[in-house]
Design an enzyme around this catalytic site. Structure first.
Site, mmCIF file in Angstrom:
data_model
loop_
_atom_site.group_PDB
_atom_site.id
_atom_site.type_symbol
_atom_site.label_atom_id
_atom_site.label_comp_id
_atom_site.label_asym_id
_atom_site.label_seq_id
_atom_site.Cartn_x
_atom_site.Cartn_y
_atom_site.Cartn_z
ATOM 1 N N THR A 37 0.865 -1.182 0.000
ATOM 2 C CA THR A 37 0.000 0.000 0.000
ATOM 3 C C THR A 37 0.898 1.226 0.000
ATOM 4 O O THR A 37 2.130 1.104 -0.074
ATOM 5 C CB THR A 37 -0.870 0.040 1.271
ATOM 6 N N ILE A 60 -3.884 -9.531 2.426
ATOM 7 C CA ILE A 60 -4.436 -10.471 3.424
ATOM 8 C C ILE A 60 -5.965 -10.531 3.346
ATOM 9 O O ILE A 60 -6.577 -11.457 3.868
ATOM 10 C CB ILE A 60 -3.967 -10.186 4.879
ATOM 11 N N THR A 123 -2.224 -3.236 19.194
ATOM 12 C CA THR A 123 -1.789 -1.938 19.699
ATOM 13 C C THR A 123 -2.400 -1.634 21.057
ATOM 14 O O THR A 123 -3.515 -2.087 21.364
ATOM 15 C CB THR A 123 -2.212 -0.843 18.680
ATOM 16 N N ASP A 124 -1.694 -0.827 21.835
ATOM 17 C CA ASP A 124 -2.245 -0.389 23.133
ATOM 18 C C ASP A 124 -3.497 0.467 22.935
ATOM 19 O O ASP A 124 -4.268 0.670 23.875
ATOM 20 C CB ASP A 124 -1.191 0.356 23.960
ATOM 21 N N GLU A 125 -3.710 0.952 21.703
ATOM 22 C CA GLU A 125 -4.871 1.821 21.459
ATOM 23 C C GLU A 125 -6.202 1.085 21.626
ATOM 24 O O GLU A 125 -7.243 1.725 21.777
ATOM 25 C CB GLU A 125 -4.805 2.447 20.061
ATOM 26 N N TYR A 147 -9.543 3.372 13.638
ATOM 27 C CA TYR A 147 -8.353 2.509 13.543
ATOM 28 C C TYR A 147 -8.336 1.511 14.693
ATOM 29 O O TYR A 147 -8.255 0.299 14.480
ATOM 30 C CB TYR A 147 -7.073 3.357 13.551
ATOM 31 N N LYS A 151 -8.653 -2.632 14.765
ATOM 32 C CA LYS A 151 -7.640 -3.522 15.351
ATOM 33 C C LYS A 151 -8.282 -4.415 16.413
ATOM 34 O O LYS A 151 -7.991 -5.605 16.497
ATOM 35 C CB LYS A 151 -6.489 -2.703 15.971
ATOM 36 N N LYS A 186 3.078 9.683 10.694
ATOM 37 C CA LYS A 186 3.015 9.581 12.148
ATOM 38 C C LYS A 186 3.794 10.753 12.736
ATOM 39 O O LYS A 186 4.725 11.270 12.125
ATOM 40 C CB LYS A 186 3.611 8.253 12.639
HETATM 41 P P1 NAD Z 1 2.947 0.601 8.432
HETATM 42 O O1 NAD Z 1 1.744 1.412 8.108
HETATM 43 O O2 NAD Z 1 4.303 1.220 8.400
HETATM 44 O O3 NAD Z 1 3.021 -0.688 7.473
HETATM 45 C C1 NAD Z 1 1.921 -1.501 7.219
HETATM 46 C C2 NAD Z 1 2.365 -2.535 6.178
HETATM 47 O O4 NAD Z 1 1.248 -3.411 5.924
HETATM 48 C C3 NAD Z 1 2.751 -1.930 4.824
HETATM 49 O O5 NAD Z 1 3.904 -2.543 4.333
HETATM 50 C C4 NAD Z 1 1.544 -2.225 3.943
HETATM 51 O O6 NAD Z 1 1.870 -2.324 2.565
HETATM 52 C C5 NAD Z 1 1.086 -3.539 4.521
HETATM 53 N N1 NAD Z 1 -0.343 -3.809 4.268
HETATM 54 C C6 NAD Z 1 -1.392 -2.974 4.492
HETATM 55 N N2 NAD Z 1 -2.548 -3.569 4.127
HETATM 56 C C7 NAD Z 1 -2.217 -4.817 3.700
HETATM 57 C C8 NAD Z 1 -2.971 -5.912 3.220
HETATM 58 N N3 NAD Z 1 -4.301 -5.831 3.088
HETATM 59 N N4 NAD Z 1 -2.327 -7.049 2.873
HETATM 60 C C9 NAD Z 1 -0.974 -7.133 2.985
HETATM 61 N N5 NAD Z 1 -0.202 -6.120 3.410
HETATM 62 C C10 NAD Z 1 -0.813 -4.970 3.781
HETATM 63 O O7 NAD Z 1 2.641 -0.052 9.857
HETATM 64 P P2 NAD Z 1 3.530 -0.150 11.186
HETATM 65 O O8 NAD Z 1 3.535 1.161 11.878
HETATM 66 O O9 NAD Z 1 4.800 -0.844 10.882
HETATM 67 O O10 NAD Z 1 2.606 -1.126 12.054
HETATM 68 C C11 NAD Z 1 2.720 -2.544 11.904
HETATM 69 C C12 NAD Z 1 1.746 -3.215 12.851
HETATM 70 O O11 NAD Z 1 2.020 -2.818 14.193
HETATM 71 C C13 NAD Z 1 0.278 -2.831 12.594
HETATM 72 O O12 NAD Z 1 -0.512 -3.983 12.745
HETATM 73 C C14 NAD Z 1 -0.022 -1.808 13.675
HETATM 74 O O13 NAD Z 1 -1.402 -1.832 14.022
HETATM 75 C C15 NAD Z 1 0.854 -2.302 14.805
HETATM 76 N N6 NAD Z 1 1.316 -1.269 15.749
HETATM 77 C C16 NAD Z 1 1.924 -0.132 15.293
HETATM 78 C C17 NAD Z 1 2.397 0.815 16.214
HETATM 79 C C18 NAD Z 1 3.087 2.070 15.763
HETATM 80 O O14 NAD Z 1 3.341 2.941 16.606
HETATM 81 N N7 NAD Z 1 3.447 2.214 14.506
HETATM 82 C C19 NAD Z 1 2.217 0.596 17.590
HETATM 83 C C20 NAD Z 1 1.584 -0.586 18.014
HETATM 84 C C21 NAD Z 1 1.140 -1.509 17.085
HETATM 85 P P1 TYD Z 2 0.248 9.496 15.845
HETATM 86 O O1 TYD Z 2 1.677 9.463 15.470
HETATM 87 O O2 TYD Z 2 -0.781 9.662 14.788
HETATM 88 O O3 TYD Z 2 -0.022 8.163 16.684
HETATM 89 P P2 TYD Z 2 -1.319 7.709 17.549
HETATM 90 O O4 TYD Z 2 -2.446 8.609 17.269
HETATM 91 O O5 TYD Z 2 -1.545 6.360 16.992
HETATM 92 O O6 TYD Z 2 -0.874 7.736 18.965
HETATM 93 O O7 TYD Z 2 0.022 10.638 16.919
HETATM 94 C C1 TYD Z 2 0.752 10.672 18.130
HETATM 95 C C2 TYD Z 2 0.315 11.892 18.915
HETATM 96 O O8 TYD Z 2 0.687 13.074 18.189
HETATM 97 C C3 TYD Z 2 -1.196 11.983 19.099
HETATM 98 O O9 TYD Z 2 -1.473 12.502 20.401
HETATM 99 C C4 TYD Z 2 -1.639 12.956 18.023
HETATM 100 C C5 TYD Z 2 -0.455 13.887 17.892
HETATM 101 N N1 TYD Z 2 -0.264 14.473 16.542
HETATM 102 C C6 TYD Z 2 -0.149 15.849 16.369
HETATM 103 O O10 TYD Z 2 -0.198 16.628 17.341
HETATM 104 N N2 TYD Z 2 0.022 16.338 15.109
HETATM 105 C C7 TYD Z 2 0.083 15.527 14.022
HETATM 106 O O11 TYD Z 2 0.234 16.049 12.893
HETATM 107 C C8 TYD Z 2 -0.026 14.118 14.197
HETATM 108 C C9 TYD Z 2 0.032 13.175 13.026
HETATM 109 C C10 TYD Z 2 -0.189 13.626 15.479
#
Ligand code: NAD
Ligand code: TYD
Length: 334
Positions: A37, A60, A123-125, A147, A151, A186
């Site tokens: 994606t 998936i 996720t903790d969310e 989101y 999850k 992010k």
């Molecule tokens: P990301 O958005 O960087 O990457 C997601 C990946 O999944 C991409 O490579 C995308 O191409 C692939 N993907 C999306 N839809 C798909 C599908 N239908 N089939 C196959 N592949 C698909 O995500 P990330 O930040 O690395 O997060 C990875 C996992 O960890 C997620 O499940 C997320 O919910 C979880 N997570 C993320 C965080 C965080 O802070 N980033 C924290 C806790 C948990």
């Molecule tokens: P984010 O990285 O989107 O993660 P999550 O919402 O999954 O925790 O956001 C982290 C924190 O930063 C959240 O409190 C929202 C804030 N935020 C901003 O203040 N400005 C921004 O442009 C973004 C993307 C997030």
């Protein structure tokens, strides 16, 4: 576990997990199944040992495709997801397709194929916001945005498949993750790369009071690995960073590390339903031997340095679809 299927391995955490497995376990072969994606990026895997790594492009949400990929593997670790809260607020259809239907396809294929292990990265969310203290795995979930609701939906299906059919599902719930290769939507990579470019940092108003717990990406990977290898089927494990920071404090640290001043901070309208604080207790995973290894100051310095030294990586992303998203999300405030 000789062949591990990693879904979503071209994303941020998944790509670090692929590298982690190849480095830690010389006998392991990784199959990376990813839809590519907007967030999937094969540059994240440049230089991996191709003799122990196979890439399959697939979705998936396509039951036949994910089943076929799982046939040759002992275990599956699912990272594949739509992951950005702000995008889910614009429309959650793709979140439901991937984070709910996709996870259902994985556990259904695992049931048919008698998979040895299914680890669902969550996720903790899913717990929702907490004003004081920290959630444990026994607390009820209360997701508050599309989101986290998606999850939680995937998780519930995984738990149901364990209860109903004995599918060996393990769930991890990690906190906000940071490090190299994170897509710059992010907050952390967005603010770091904007600061490098001397562009505004759009802080959602109320940012002083919003708190996240930051987990270094390698520590998230070692936590998932610990749960995968030492955890019990049917169990959930929190993976906490232990670094709670108000968003304003995080922003100041980014400004300091990039040599910019506060004039770049731009208070913008708040995110609808913005969760104030996330906090989880990781004692259960610690009891299995897991410890986070990265110190916050060092992790931040390393991360900022990585974005400074890898401009081509994020400049390639900040074009086309990204710019359209950015305009839609931040409008005049970007
Ligand atoms: P990301 O958005 O960087 O990457 C997601 C990946 O999944 C991409 O490579 C995308 O191409 C692939 N993907 C999306 N839809 C798909 C599908 N239908 N089939 C196959 N592949 C698909 O995500 P990330 O930040 O690395 O997060 C990875 C996992 O960890 C997620 O499940 C997320 O919910 C979880 N997570 C993320 C965080 C965080 O802070 N980033 C924290 C806790 C948990
Ligand atoms: P984010 O990285 O989107 O993660 P999550 O919402 O999954 O925790 O956001 C982290 C924190 O930063 C959240 O409190 C929202 C804030 N935020 C901003 O203040 N400005 C921004 O442009 C973004 C993307 C997030």
């Amino acid at each position: 576990m000789k062949r591990i299927l990693v879904t979503g391995g071209a994303g941020f955490i998944g790509s670090h997990f692929v590298r982690y497995q190849l480095a830690q376990y010389p006998g392991v072969h990784i199959v990376n199944f990813d839809k590519l994606t907007y967030a999937g990026n094969l540059d994240n895997l440049a230089g991996v040992d191709e003799s122990r790594y196979t890439f399959v492009r697939g979705d998936i949400a396509d039951a036949d495709a994910i089943r076929a990929a799982m046939e040759s593997c002992d275990a599956v670790v699912n990272f594949a997801a739509e992951t950005h809260v702000d995008r889910s607020l614009m429309g959650a259809s793709e979140f439901i397709d991937t984070d709910v239907r996709g996870v259902y396809n994985i556990v259904e294929a695992a049931k048919q194929l008698n998979a040895k292990r299914v680890l669902l990265v969550s996720t903790d969310e899913v717990y929702g916001s907490i004003d004081e203290g920290a959630f444990t795995e026994d607390d009820p979930t209360g997701p508050r945005n599309p989101y986290s609701a998606s999850k939680a939906g995937g998780e519930l299906m995984g738990r149901a498949y364990h209860q109903s059919f004995g599918v060996p599902v393990i769930i991890t719930r990690g906190s906000n993750t940071y490090g190299p290769n994170q897509y710059p939507e992010k907050v952390l990579p967005l603010f770091v790369t904007n600061a490098i470019d001397n562009r505004p940092l759009p802080l959602y108003s109320g940012g002083e009071h919003n708190v996240r717990d930051w987990l270094y990406v390698e520590d998230h990977c070692s936590g998932i690995d610990c749960a995968l290898r030492n955890g019990a089927p049917g169990e959930i494990y929190n993976i906490a960073g232990g670094n709670e920071r108000e968003n304003i404090a995080l922003t100041h640290r980014i400004l300091e590390l990039t040599g910019r001043d506060e004039s770049l901070i731009k208070l913008v309208p708040d995110r609808p339903g913005h969760d104030r604080r996330y906090a989880i207790d990781a004692s259960k995973l610690r009891a299995l031997g897991w410890r986070p290894g990265m110190d916050w100051d060092e992790g931040m310095a390393l991360t900022v340095q990585w974005y400074q030294e890898n401009e081509p990586w994020w400049r390639r992303i900040k074009t086309g679809e990204y710019l359209e998203y950015y305009k839609k999300q931040y409008g005049e405030n970007g």
